[in-house]
Design an enzyme around this catalytic site. Structure first.
Site, PDB file in Angstrom:
ATOM      1  N   CYS A 116       0.810  -1.231   0.000  1.00  0.00           N
ATOM      2  CA  CYS A 116       0.000   0.000   0.000  1.00  0.00           C
ATOM      3  C   CYS A 116       0.840   1.276   0.000  1.00  0.00           C
ATOM      4  CB  CYS A 116      -0.962   0.008   1.175  1.00  0.00           C
ATOM      5  SG  CYS A 116      -2.255  -1.232   1.006  1.00  0.00           S
ATOM      6  N   HIS A 256      -3.359   7.409   2.876  1.00  0.00           N
ATOM      7  CA  HIS A 256      -3.786   6.116   2.328  1.00  0.00           C
ATOM      8  C   HIS A 256      -5.159   5.739   2.912  1.00  0.00           C
ATOM      9  CE1 HIS A 256      -3.871   2.079   0.966  1.00  0.00           C
ATOM     10  NE2 HIS A 256      -3.657   1.542   2.149  1.00  0.00           N
ATOM     11  N   ASN A 286     -10.224   0.202  -0.078  1.00  0.00           N
ATOM     12  CA  ASN A 286      -8.766   0.297  -0.140  1.00  0.00           C
ATOM     13  C   ASN A 286      -8.294  -0.203  -1.514  1.00  0.00           C
ATOM     14  OD1 ASN A 286      -6.012   0.018   0.095  1.00  0.00           O
ATOM     15  ND2 ASN A 286      -6.064  -1.033   2.085  1.00  0.00           N
TER      16      ASN A 286
HETATM   17  O1  UT7 Z   1      -3.714  -1.071   3.543  1.00  0.00           O
HETATM   18  C1  UT7 Z   1      -2.887  -2.041   4.104  1.00  0.00           C
HETATM   19  C2  UT7 Z   1      -2.957  -2.003   5.531  1.00  0.00           C
HETATM   20  N1  UT7 Z   1      -4.151  -2.626   6.023  1.00  0.00           N
HETATM   21  C3  UT7 Z   1      -4.823  -2.026   6.977  1.00  0.00           C
HETATM   22  O2  UT7 Z   1      -4.496  -0.948   7.351  1.00  0.00           O
HETATM   23  C4  UT7 Z   1      -5.961  -2.796   7.621  1.00  0.00           C
HETATM   24  C5  UT7 Z   1      -5.899  -2.616   9.110  1.00  0.00           C
HETATM   25  N2  UT7 Z   1      -6.936  -3.319   9.806  1.00  0.00           N
HETATM   26  C6  UT7 Z   1      -8.240  -2.921   9.808  1.00  0.00           C
HETATM   27  O3  UT7 Z   1      -8.624  -2.013   9.125  1.00  0.00           O
HETATM   28  C7  UT7 Z   1      -9.158  -3.608  10.757  1.00  0.00           C
HETATM   29  O4  UT7 Z   1      -8.437  -4.418  11.656  1.00  0.00           O
HETATM   30  C8  UT7 Z   1     -10.258  -4.464  10.078  1.00  0.00           C
HETATM   31  C9  UT7 Z   1     -11.245  -3.571   9.376  1.00  0.00           C
HETATM   32  C10 UT7 Z   1      -9.639  -5.445   9.125  1.00  0.00           C
HETATM   33  C11 UT7 Z   1     -11.041  -5.238  11.166  1.00  0.00           C
HETATM   34  O5  UT7 Z   1     -11.563  -4.341  12.132  1.00  0.00           O
HETATM   35  P1  UT7 Z   1     -11.332  -4.606  13.685  1.00  0.00           P
HETATM   36  O6  UT7 Z   1     -12.029  -3.524  14.393  1.00  0.00           O
HETATM   37  O7  UT7 Z   1      -9.861  -4.733  13.911  1.00  0.00           O
HETATM   38  O8  UT7 Z   1     -12.097  -5.953  13.910  1.00  0.00           O
HETATM   39  P2  UT7 Z   1     -11.533  -7.338  14.480  1.00  0.00           P
HETATM   40  O9  UT7 Z   1     -10.731  -8.038  13.458  1.00  0.00           O
HETATM   41  O10 UT7 Z   1     -10.927  -7.092  15.824  1.00  0.00           O
HETATM   42  O11 UT7 Z   1     -12.887  -8.112  14.712  1.00  0.00           O
HETATM   43  C12 UT7 Z   1     -13.867  -7.690  15.673  1.00  0.00           C
HETATM   44  C13 UT7 Z   1     -15.054  -8.642  15.584  1.00  0.00           C
HETATM   45  C14 UT7 Z   1     -14.633 -10.104  15.628  1.00  0.00           C
HETATM   46  O12 UT7 Z   1     -15.648 -10.816  16.310  1.00  0.00           O
HETATM   47  P3  UT7 Z   1     -15.488 -11.212  17.873  1.00  0.00           P
HETATM   48  O13 UT7 Z   1     -14.258 -12.058  17.916  1.00  0.00           O
HETATM   49  O14 UT7 Z   1     -15.323  -9.899  18.583  1.00  0.00           O
HETATM   50  O15 UT7 Z   1     -16.750 -11.918  18.168  1.00  0.00           O
HETATM   51  C15 UT7 Z   1     -14.644 -10.517  14.181  1.00  0.00           C
HETATM   52  O16 UT7 Z   1     -14.870 -11.895  14.011  1.00  0.00           O
HETATM   53  O17 UT7 Z   1     -15.729  -8.461  14.334  1.00  0.00           O
HETATM   54  C16 UT7 Z   1     -15.803  -9.718  13.629  1.00  0.00           C
HETATM   55  N3  UT7 Z   1     -15.661  -9.432  12.196  1.00  0.00           N
HETATM   56  C17 UT7 Z   1     -16.696  -9.101  11.417  1.00  0.00           C
HETATM   57  N4  UT7 Z   1     -18.005  -8.962  11.675  1.00  0.00           N
HETATM   58  C18 UT7 Z   1     -18.803  -8.581  10.642  1.00  0.00           C
HETATM   59  C19 UT7 Z   1     -14.526  -9.425  11.456  1.00  0.00           C
HETATM   60  N5  UT7 Z   1     -14.818  -9.090  10.185  1.00  0.00           N
HETATM   61  C20 UT7 Z   1     -16.152  -8.889  10.141  1.00  0.00           C
HETATM   62  C21 UT7 Z   1     -17.027  -8.498   9.106  1.00  0.00           C
HETATM   63  N6  UT7 Z   1     -18.340  -8.359   9.419  1.00  0.00           N
HETATM   64  N7  UT7 Z   1     -16.616  -8.265   7.847  1.00  0.00           N
END
Ligand code: UT7
Length: 326
Positions: A116, A256, A286
């Protein structure tokens, strides 16, 4: 003689027509519009659907858009830098094909891959070539067909990425406009947290790698998020300090577009007001190498000569950095 700086003199962009909305994703994986919007800021993304078309198609369209708007003769372009993480082919640089297709018959071209941060690093490379006095017109294209490496059954990645392309032309300037300063960083620790495991030299393609879905992007979102917030905010704050810029001096933050919460955290650390933070993540998601030039293209009419622009990016590898450009 005045110092030569590298200024942006033309901008172009392209996104495919097909819109992949949060609503449609709700039918593919267990997710919902509310979760995606509140956690990422994304509402929809564009996807290049037509079979047989790769990243070069997006890049060529963006470059043609730039050439049309600026009236630049492609034969005058000295060099094409193709920033991409999704080349058409593993060998035979995509930039070379793109240069030929747009009529840049006197240019040399190559690809630059830093996930990225590819476009941000490309700005530094383009600027260095221009400032050296060697080349007069350097075309930098950021393009990615992320849909080609995304598993649409994996809700942790398929909601984030989209396809798109943007292009900018760098030319020499002696009035002090253009790239002023840069802080570029990388850390190999990131390889564990955001990667495509197979298809490279460590793990060539096999029946098993396909069965195990190892040709798709895998990321530990939480860890990448943490590194991205601190990495992008650190360098953006530092580049302001180093150039004696207060938040009042910064006209636009061009960050970004990976997650609206990461963009907000960066702006907060810089003390930059919300109305100076350019955002289009809700429309495209993204797009990896294309996020920065797509912002430039979408908000082109807002920019005035001499505005202070701070660019910031964070990506796989890890790679990150910030650039101050006038
Ligand atoms: O450009 C390259 C660099 N990449 C980035 O900068 C990405 C950085 N990361 C992020 O943007 C975020 O971490 C994500 C958007 C990928 C995820 O958001 P998060 O707030 O970190 O969520 P998480 O992975 O901690 O998940 C929280 C909860 C989990 O459930 P439990 O374990 O709390 O019950 C996940 O299973 O949300 C659940 N979850 C979803 N629920 C609905 C994960 N993905 C989804 C989804 N829809 N798509």
């Amino acid at each position: 003689m005045n110092k030569i700086t590298a200024a942006i003199t033309a901008i172009g962009s392209y996104v495919p027509e097909f819109v992949l909305s949060n609503k449609v994703l709700e039918g593919l994986v267990e997710t919902n519009d509310e979760w995606i919007t509140s956690r990422t800021g994304i509402k929809e993304r564009r996807i290049l659907k037509e079979e047989g078309k790769g990243t070069s198609f997006l890049a060529i369209e963006a470059a043609k858009n730039l050439l049309l708007k600026s009236n630049v003769d492609p034969a005058e372009i000295d060099m094409v830098i193709m920033a991409t993480a999704t080349p058409d082919l593993l060998v035979a640089a995509t930039g070379v094909y793109v240069a030929s297709q747009i009529g840049a018959v006197n240019a040399f071209a190559y690809d630059l891959q830093a996930a990225c941060s590819s476009f941000l690093y490309g700005m530094s490379t383009a600027s260095a070539y221009i400032s050296s006095g060697k080349y007069k017109k350097v075309l930098l294209i950021g393009a990615d067909k992320m849909s080609s490496i995304i598993d649409y059954t994996d809700r942790s990645t398929c909601i984030i990425f989209g396809d798109g392309a943007g292009a900018v032309l760098f030319e020499p300037n002696t009035e002090g406009l253009g790239l002023q300063d840069e802080i570029l960083r990388s850390d190999g620790i990131g390889r564990e947290f955001l990667k495509i495991e197979a298809g490279g030299s460590i793990l060539p393609p096999s029946e098993d790698t396909i069965k195990n879905k190892q040709h798709f992007v895998h990321q530990d979102g939480k860890t990448v998020f943490k590194y991205a917030v601190s990495g992008m905010a650190d360098v953006s704050e530092k580049i302001m300090q180093r150039n004696n810029l207060s938040h009042n001096d910064v006209n636009w933050l061009i960050a970004h577009q990976a997650n609206k919460r990461i963009i907000d955290a960066t702006a907060n650390r810089m003390g930059v007001e919300e109305d100076k933070v350019l955002v289009n993540i809700h429309r495209y998601g993204n797009t990896t190498s294309a996020t920065l030039p797509l912002l430039l293209a979408d908000f082109e009419e807002k920019f005035k000569k001499g505005d202070n622009l701070i660019f910031a990016a964070f990506g796989g590898g890890f790679t990150w950095g910030s650039i101050y450009l006038k």
